[in-house]
Motif scaffolding. Structure first.
Motif, PDB file in Angstrom:
ATOM      1  N   ASP A   1       0.896  -1.187  -0.061  1.00 26.88           N
ATOM      2  CA  ASP A   1      -0.109   0.006   0.011  1.00 26.88           C
ATOM      3  C   ASP A   1       0.890   1.173  -0.129  1.00 26.88           C
ATOM      4  O   ASP A   1       2.193   0.944   0.295  1.00 26.88           O
ATOM      5  N   ALA A   2       0.258   2.435  -0.378  1.00 29.10           N
ATOM      6  CA  ALA A   2       1.061   3.844  -0.333  1.00 29.10           C
ATOM      7  C   ALA A   2       1.790   4.062   0.703  1.00 29.10           C
ATOM      8  O   ALA A   2       2.875   4.567   0.694  1.00 29.10           O
ATOM      9  N   THR A   3       1.142   3.761   1.983  1.00 31.36           N
ATOM     10  CA  THR A   3       2.140   4.126   3.319  1.00 31.36           C
ATOM     11  C   THR A   3       3.038   3.518   3.371  1.00 31.36           C
ATOM     12  O   THR A   3       4.264   4.040   3.628  1.00 31.36           O
ATOM     13  N   VAL A   4       3.115   2.333   3.096  1.00 33.02           N
ATOM     14  CA  VAL A   4       4.469   1.265   3.043  1.00 33.02           C
ATOM     15  C   VAL A   4       5.482   1.507   2.057  1.00 33.02           C
ATOM     16  O   VAL A   4       6.552   1.846   2.394  1.00 33.02           O
ATOM     17  N   LEU A   5       5.141   1.865   0.978  1.00 31.06           N
ATOM     18  CA  LEU A   5       5.916   2.351  -0.113  1.00 31.06           C
ATOM     19  C   LEU A   5       6.569   3.796   0.091  1.00 31.06           C
ATOM     20  O   LEU A   5       7.833   3.761  -0.198  1.00 31.06           O
ATOM     21  N   ALA A   6       5.810   4.541   0.570  1.00 35.79           N
ATOM     22  CA  ALA A   6       6.447   5.926   0.818  1.00 35.79           C
ATOM     23  C   ALA A   6       7.562   5.954   2.010  1.00 35.79           C
ATOM     24  O   ALA A   6       8.472   6.355   2.044  1.00 35.79           O
ATOM     25  N   ALA A   7       7.313   4.895   2.976  1.00 32.71           N
ATOM     26  CA  ALA A   7       7.991   4.704   4.296  1.00 32.71           C
ATOM     27  C   ALA A   7       9.317   4.172   3.459  1.00 32.71           C
ATOM     28  O   ALA A   7      10.646   4.656   4.007  1.00 32.71           O
ATOM     29  N   TYR A   8       8.869   3.084   2.793  1.00 30.57           N
ATOM     30  CA  TYR A   8      10.345   2.289   2.141  1.00 30.57           C
ATOM     31  C   TYR A   8      11.027   3.230   1.363  1.00 30.57           C
ATOM     32  O   TYR A   8      12.539   3.341   1.759  1.00 30.57           O
ATOM     33  N   GLU A   9      10.686   3.881   0.723  1.00 34.30           N
ATOM     34  CA  GLU A   9      11.476   4.811  -0.301  1.00 34.30           C
ATOM     35  C   GLU A   9      12.155   5.898   0.356  1.00 34.30           C
ATOM     36  O   GLU A   9      12.937   6.433   0.113  1.00 34.30           O
ATOM     37  N   HIS A  10      11.421   6.496   1.578  1.00 34.68           N
ATOM     38  CA  HIS A  10      12.080   7.389   2.341  1.00 34.68           C
ATOM     39  C   HIS A  10      13.122   6.947   2.944  1.00 34.68           C
ATOM     40  O   HIS A  10      14.243   7.445   3.054  1.00 34.68           O
TER      41      HIS A  10
ATOM     42  N   GLY B   1       7.651  -1.402   8.871  1.00 30.85           N
ATOM     43  CA  GLY B   1       9.181  -1.981   8.932  1.00 30.85           C
ATOM     44  C   GLY B   1       9.738  -2.021   7.861  1.00 30.85           C
ATOM     45  O   GLY B   1       9.046  -2.401   6.917  1.00 30.85           O
ATOM     46  N   ILE B   2      11.067  -2.005   7.942  1.00 35.11           N
ATOM     47  CA  ILE B   2      11.958  -2.288   6.783  1.00 35.11           C
ATOM     48  C   ILE B   2      12.778  -3.660   7.197  1.00 35.11           C
ATOM     49  O   ILE B   2      13.238  -3.461   8.347  1.00 35.11           O
ATOM     50  N   SER B   3      13.310  -4.508   6.419  1.00 31.39           N
ATOM     51  CA  SER B   3      13.734  -5.746   6.754  1.00 31.39           C
ATOM     52  C   SER B   3      14.946  -5.713   6.050  1.00 31.39           C
ATOM     53  O   SER B   3      15.216  -5.339   4.584  1.00 31.39           O
ATOM     54  N   PHE B   4      16.102  -6.393   6.660  1.00 37.65           N
ATOM     55  CA  PHE B   4      17.250  -6.772   6.027  1.00 37.65           C
ATOM     56  C   PHE B   4      17.436  -8.275   6.183  1.00 37.65           C
ATOM     57  O   PHE B   4      17.516  -8.809   7.090  1.00 37.65           O
TER      58      PHE B   4
END
Length: 450
Positions: free
Chosen positions: A262-271, A422-425
């Motif tokens: 969703d847009a919230t997830v993609l925006a946070a990831y790209e940021h 969250g972002i994952s490694f």
């Protein structure tokens, strides 16, 4: 005192100096867990009031004599309800097992926590038999994310109670299990850090087995450093945190991990990617069809269904009428599975492991969104089709680390005023020290830019 800005190291320093006591910390955790208007009634299946208080008294005595045992000595810790505790039935979130034969001894990880001086405050709620990423449990209640809690936003699972116990200050850290994301999903949905180590790193004996192939045990906590401290006890060997002596090299999530986000997830990831690149990471696009084998594996069948039914089928049939039907029906598919399906899954998995090794050659990790969506509302999951569809989407990204027998860490990448993301490694088998080191660096970079 148990809160977002107080680390395990800081609490330990306070205990050593005498400015705080284990008894005070444990009483604070218990008060929050037992609060009638709090989440404790849904987050825990059992609260160990007397045992936690006794452990706190003993810890304070050790600190007074200068004989503290570890970084966890005196700290309130929660354990998932699938871990054996001597003298108690291990229900794994199933009320039908509440009268099962009590465990003869603590699971090895519980033994290690006690030997380290931790005060175990209770057993946390979970999806029945750990078989869902949603964290719902009709027997003990549905723990809710701190985000828009009044709307009934789910905490994620299956380690739902574990995440809420930390998010609400009922524990400094929690022990969860992870078969396809059950540590990392609730960590992401509750704004926490979750570490899924390489499966062989932490002993799984004495813990309910969903999938012998995919299960692993690890911590949920408020920071990478806290997860590192807990992991050192669980594994009985601290990981040597390290810097690469060069810029971090990260493979970018391919389409498989981004479709449906969703847009919230993609925006946070790209940021987050922008900030990490500015801070000193090199980012490398991966082939568009990367990790498609993970999708093929999921579409072909389920290790958890096949191995879970193979190990527990007789028991599941005996208690079927007292189980969450959404859990039982997915287990039951293992009863009539085609001969050779498990071998087919193992073959695809082997190819995926080789594929991941090729993708990450020369890289430190693949970075991507932990979960494709923000925490959904319980009310939106009442329909069984919605339940299954959402469960599959929630677990899609995290399951990759389990499929490849690797390791992964999720850290918060939430933008102020937005839903938790969250972002994952994710790294290959045995790259735990690299992954934790990288996550610690990224956590500091994101926090510094906030």
């Amino acid at each position: 005192m148990i809160g977002a800005n107080i680390s395990i190291a800081a609490l330990g320093a306070g205990l050593r100096s005498g400015t705080i006591s284990s008894r005070a910390l444990v009483e604070e955790a218990l008060e929050k867990a037992l609060r009638p208007d709090g989440e404790g009634g849904r987050a825990f299946t059992r609260i160990h009031v007397d045992a936690a208080r006794q452990a706190a008294r003993q810890s304070d005595d050790r600190f007074a004599s200068g004989s503290a045992r570890s970084a966890l000595d005196g700290l309130p810790i929660s354990i998932k309800d699938l871990c054996d505790v001597s003298g108690e039935a291990t229900t794994a979130g199933a009320i039908a097992l509440s009268d099962a034969t009590p465990a003869a001894e603590d699971a090895p990880i519980v033994q290690r926590l006690r030997a380290a001086g931790a005060a175990i405050v209770g057993r946390t709620n979970m999806t029945e038999f750990a078989f869902s990423g949603l964290g719902l449990n009709p027997h003990y209640g549905n723990p809710r994310s701190p985000w828009r809690r009044a709307e009934g936003r789910i905490a994620g699972g299956s380690s739902s109670g574990a995440a809420v116990s930390v998010a609400d200050g009922m524990a400094v850290a929690a022990i969860g299990s992870d078969t396809g994301g059950s540590i990392r999903v609730p960590a992401a949905f509750c704004g926490l850090v979750g570490f899924k180590p390489t499966a062989a790193r932490v002993p799984r004996d004495g813990c309910f087995e969903l999938s012998a192939t995919l299960d692993s045990l690890g911590p949920l906590a408020r920071s990478v450093a806290d997860c590192h401290a807990v992991d050192a006890i669980l594994a009985d060997a601290p990981l040597p945190l390290q810097t690469p002596g060069r810029r971090w090299r990260l493979g970018l999530a391919p389409a498989y991990l981004l479709d449906g986000c969703d847009a919230t997830v993609l925006a946070a990831y790209e940021h987050a990617l922008t900030l990490l690149e500015q801070a000193g990471a090199d980012l490398f696009p991966l082939p568009k069809d990367a990790l498609q084998l993970a999708g093929q594996l999921t579409a072909t069948g389920s290790f958890a269904t096949l191995e879970g039914w193979g190990r527990h089928g007789d028991m599941l049939m005996r208690i079927a009428d007292r189980m969450d039907p959404r859990v039982y029906v997915r287990f039951e598919k293992g009863r009539d599975a085609a001969p050779g399906l498990l071998a087919e899954l193992r073959g695809i998995r082997s190819a995926l492991i080789d594929h991941f090794a090729m993708l990450t050659d020369g890289l430190d990790a693949i970075v991507g969104p932990t979960v494709a969506i923000v925490p959904p509302r319980e009310a939106d999951l009442e329909d069984y089709e919605a339940y299954c569809r959402t469960n599959g989407l929630i677990l899609r990204n995290t399951a990759v680390a389990n499929f490849i027998d690797g390791c992964a860490v999720t850290i918060p990448a939430t933008r102020p005023g937005y839903a938790p993301v969250g972002i994952s490694f994710t790294g290959a088998h045995g790259r735990d020290a690299t992954i934790l080191s990288l996550a610690g660096w990224a956590e500091a970079m994101l926090a510094g830019a906030a």
